[in-house]
Design an enzyme around this catalytic site. Structure first.
Site, mmCIF file in Angstrom:
data_model
loop_
_atom_site.group_PDB
_atom_site.id
_atom_site.type_symbol
_atom_site.label_atom_id
_atom_site.label_comp_id
_atom_site.label_asym_id
_atom_site.label_seq_id
_atom_site.Cartn_x
_atom_site.Cartn_y
_atom_site.Cartn_z
ATOM 1 N N HIS A 131 56.581 32.758 50.574
ATOM 2 C CA HIS A 131 56.066 33.940 49.869
ATOM 3 C C HIS A 131 55.927 35.158 50.771
ATOM 4 C CE1 HIS A 131 55.493 31.142 46.577
ATOM 5 N NE2 HIS A 131 55.752 32.213 45.871
ATOM 6 N N ASP B 148 61.379 26.889 43.740
ATOM 7 C CA ASP B 148 60.730 25.579 43.657
ATOM 8 C C ASP B 148 61.704 24.504 43.187
ATOM 9 O OD1 ASP B 148 58.067 25.791 44.552
ATOM 10 O OD2 ASP B 148 57.610 27.027 42.817
ATOM 11 N N GLU C 86 60.866 24.761 36.935
ATOM 12 C CA GLU C 86 60.828 24.756 38.405
ATOM 13 C C GLU C 86 60.841 23.364 38.998
ATOM 14 O OE1 GLU C 86 58.796 28.343 39.984
ATOM 15 O OE2 GLU C 86 57.083 27.120 39.431
HETATM 16 C C1 PEP Z 1 60.349 30.091 41.973
HETATM 17 O O1 PEP Z 1 59.815 29.043 42.318
HETATM 18 O O2 PEP Z 1 61.580 30.270 41.998
HETATM 19 C C2 PEP Z 1 59.530 31.220 41.507
HETATM 20 C C3 PEP Z 1 60.080 32.284 40.990
HETATM 21 O O3 PEP Z 1 58.172 31.142 41.671
HETATM 22 P P1 PEP Z 1 57.447 31.302 43.101
HETATM 23 O O4 PEP Z 1 58.448 31.817 44.087
HETATM 24 O O5 PEP Z 1 56.301 32.238 42.918
HETATM 25 O O6 PEP Z 1 57.003 29.906 43.397
HETATM 26 MG MG MG Z 2 57.749 28.768 41.779
#
Ligand code: PEP
Ligand code: MG
Length: 559
Positions: A198, A436, A412
C-alpha cells in the site's frame, strides 16, 4: 550538488512510482530508534515536559515489571542490576539539564533528551572508574527505552519534517504514508515492500517517485547524503556524478514531454480502435486525491479505499462523518460514478485505536475486510440487507435516487473467483482486486520483497481465474472491472481487454497512459492474444506476448 571526490554508489530496488527525485535523504532506520529534530514554539514547552514526565513514569513502571519478572524467574540478585536503571530515570542532574535545554534550544523533547543523555554517558565513560563506566551503559539502555515511550505517544517525528527530503525508511506503513508531510517528501525509498504494497500504491497516487525492496540500504546511508532517485527503474544513486545528473536531466525532460502529450488526451474517450468503450476510472485513498481524478481524464472513481478513514485516529468515524465524507467525494465526481468500497482493514492496513486487528500470525489470512464488518454490526450490518433497507427508506420519502445505486462485489480471493457464477447472481457488478487475487492464488505475500519475483500477474493460473470471473459476469449480464494494480500496468492492458473487462480503474496518475493504450488497441487483436496466451505454459512467455503487442502499439510509453 554532488561531491566530485566521492564515487557515486548505486542501489537497485523495484521502481514502483515513476519519476526522478533529487535531494538530501532522511534516513529512518527503525521507526522507534530514529530521533528527528524539529522546532517547537515556546508555548509547546509545557506539553513537551508533560510528555517527558509521562515517558519517565512509564519507563519506571516497565523497569519495575522487568525486575519483578527476573526476580521470579532467575533470582533477586540478577534483578538487582535494574536498580541502576531505576536510578537513571530518577537522576535529577539529567532531568534538570533536559528541562533547561528544552527552553534554550526549543526542540522536541526526544531530541533534547537524546543529546543530554549521550553527553552525560560520554562524560561518565571517560572517567577512570569502573562503576561510573558501567553507569554510562545503563544510561544508554534507559535512554532508548525512554525515547521509545516518547515516540509511542507522539506522532512519528519524521512525519513532521519541514525541509524537502527524500524519505529513506526500513518500512513505511500505510498510516505513515497517509500522514506524512507530502509537500516536503520528494521521493520515497524503503528496504522492504513490493509493487502492490500500500505504500507503493499511495506513492503512485501522490505522484511521488518511489523505490521499494532495497534490502538493507538504510544501514548503509546517513541522513543528509545527496541522492538521485529513479522511481521508474528502481535505482537509488548516492552522490551522483555530473554525467549522471546530465543523463537524468535529459530523461526527465523526455518524460515531461510524454506527460504533456498524454495530458492532451484528457477530454478524449477511452475507446478502442474498433469502437469498444472501456470505462476508465481512478482509484483514490483519501478525499484529497479527488482533484487528480478529473485532472487525469478519468471517468469517475472505480475504487475508493475507505479504510483510510479509520487509520491514525482513536475513535471510529461516526455514520454522519462517513456520510459527509462520501457525499463530498460523490458530489465532486458527479455526474461520473463513485464506487465506495466497505473498509478493508487488516493485512497491511491496521487501524490500531479503532478496529484492533493486530497480533495475528497471518494477518493476510486473518480477520480482515468483510470478515471484520460482519462481526461488528455496529460498523456495518449485513451489506445487502442494509442497502435494501436504505433504498426503501428513500423510496418512502418519495426519492428514487437510491434505486440507481448498484452493489458490487470485490473479487480478490480464488474461492470467490471459482464461484463467481454463484456470486454474479447476487450483485450488479464485479470489481477484481488483482493485488490480493494474485497473492492468494500464488501464495506470495504482496509486501514481502524477498519473494517479490514470484508475484507474477501473468501466471497461467491468474489468467485462468480472470477469465473465469469475466465469463461468469457476462453470462449473468453484469459488468466486470479490474481495480488492482494490473489495471495501471500498460503492458497488461491487451490481456485485460482481451478477457473482456468492461472497466479499468487505476491510480489517477496512470490513467492517461492506460487511456493511450486502450485507444491504440483493437478488441479483436486482444481477444486473439488471450486465445494464444491461454495455451502458453509460463508467466514469462505470457508476459513476452503481451509486451510484443504493447510494443507494436505504444512502444514509446513502455520505453
Ligand atoms: C486489490 O487487492 O487488488 C485491491 C484493489 O485492493 P487493495 O489493494 O486495497 O487490497
Ligand atoms: Mg485488496
Amino acid at each position: 550538488m554532488s561531491d566530485n571526490a566521492r564515487p557515486e554508489i548505486r542501489f537497485q530496488g523495484a521502481g514502483v512510482s515513476p519519476g526522478i527525485a533529487q535531494g538530501a535523504i532522511h534516513v529512518v532506520r527503525d521507526d522507534l530508534d530514529d530521533v528527528a529534530r524539529y522546532h517547537i514554539e515556546p508555548s509547546q514547552i509545557t506539553n513537551e515536559i508533560g510528555r517527558f514526565e509521562t515517558a519517565l513514569i512509564q519507563t519506571r513502571v516497565q523497569i519495575l515489571e522487568m525486575q519483578q519478572k527476573i526476580a521470579e524467574s532467575i533470582g533477586a540478585k540478577d534483578a538487582g542490576i535494574f536498580d541502576a536503571h531505576l536510578l537513571v530515570v530518577e537522576d535529577r542532574t539529567l532531568i534538570d539539564e533536559v528541562l533547561r535545554k528544552l527552553e534554550s534550544d526549543l526542540c522536541n523533547v526526544e531530541w533534547v533528551f537524546q543529546e543530554v543523555a549521550a553527553n552525560y554517558a560520554e562524560t561518565l565513560s571517560k572517567i577512570d572508574d569502573p562503576y561510573l563506566r558501567e553507569r554510562a551503559l545503563d544510561i544508554q539502555d534507559v535512554t532508548k527505552r525512554v525515547i521509545r515511550n516518547l515516540q509511542g505517544k507522539a506522532p512519528k517525528t519524521f512525519l513532521a519534517l519541514t525541509e524537502p527530503h527524500i524519505l529513506l525508511a526500513h518500512n513505511l506503513t500505510p498510516s505513515d504514508t497517509a500522514t506524512m508531510n507530502k509537500e516536503r517528501v520528494l521521493g520515497i525509498a524503503t528496504d522492504l515492500g513490493s509493487r502492490t504494497s500500500h505504500t507503493a500504491i499511495m506513492a503512485r497516487s501522490l505522484n511521488i517517485p518511489a523505490i521499494v525492496g532495497l534490502h538493507n540500504v538504510t544501514e548503509k546511508l546517513e541522513t543528509g547524503q545527496h541522492v538521485l532517485l529513479d522511481g521508474t527503474n528502481g535505482l537509488l544513486i548516492v552522490d551522483p556524478t555530473p554525467e549522471t545528473l546530465t543523463y537524468y536531466g535529459e530523461i526527465e525532460s523526455r518524460r515531461v514531454k510524454v506527460v504533456t502529450q498524454l495530458k492532451e488526451l484528457r477530454e478524449t474517450k477511452s475507446t478502442t480502435r474498433d469502437g469498444r468503450h472501456i470505462v476508465l476510472s481512478a482509484n483514490i485513498e483519501l478525499p484529497d486525491d479527488i482533484d487528480a481524478v478529473a485532472a487525469n481524464g478519468a471517468e469517475g472513481i472505480g475504487l475508493y479505499r475507505t479504510e483510510f478513514l479509520y487509520l491514525n485516529r482513536n475513535t471510529l468515524p461516526t455514520e454522519e462523518e462517513q456520510y459527509q465524507t462520501y457525499r463530498k467525494v460523490a458530489e465532486r465526481v458527479s455526474p461520473d460514478p463513485l464506487i465506495i468500497r466497505t473498509f478493508d482493514l487488516g493485512g497491511d492496513k491496521l487501524a490500531a485505536g479503532t478496529v484492533d486487528v493486530s497480533d495475528e500470525l497471518n494477518p493476510f489470512l486473518g480477520w480482515r475486510a468483510i470478515r471484520v464488518c460482519l462481526e461488528n454490526t455496529d460498523i456495518l450490518r449485513r451489506a445487502m440487507s442494509i442497502l435494501n433497507e436504505c433504498k426503501e427508506e428513500l423510496r418512502c420519502t418519495g426519492s428514487t435516487s437510491g434505486d440507481a445505486t448498484e452493489a458490487g462485489a470485490m473479487i480478490e480471493i480464488p474461492s470467490a473467483a471459482i464461484s463467481a457464477d454463484l456470486l454474479a447472481r447476487e450483485v450488479d457488478f464485479f470489481s477484481i482486486g488483482t493485488n490480493d487475487l494474485i497473492q492468494y492464488a500464488l501464495a506470495v505475500d504482496r509486501v514481502n520483497e524477498r519473494i517479490a519475483h514470484l508475484y507474477e500477474p501473468t501466471h497461467p493460473a491468474v489468467l485462468r481465474l480472470l477469465k473465469m470471473i469475466a465469463d461468469a459476469a457476462h453470462a449473468n449480464d453484469i459488468w466486470v472491472g479490474v481495480c488492482g494494480e494490473m489495471a495501471g500496468d500498460i503492458a497488461l492492458i491487451p490481456l485485460l481487454l482481451g478477457l473482456g473487462m468492461d472497466e479499468l480503474s487505476a491510480s489517477a496518475t496512470l490513467v492517461p497512459r492506460v487511456k493511450r493504450a486502450v485507444q491504440s488497441l483493437t478488441i479483436a487483436e486482444c481477444g486473439q492474444l488471450v486465445d494464444e496466451t491461454l495455451k502458453l505454459q509460463t508467466p514469462s512467455e505470457i508476459l513476452d506476448r503481451c509486451l510484443e503487442l504493447a510494443n507494436q502499439r505504444y512502444g514509446d510509453l513502455l520505453g
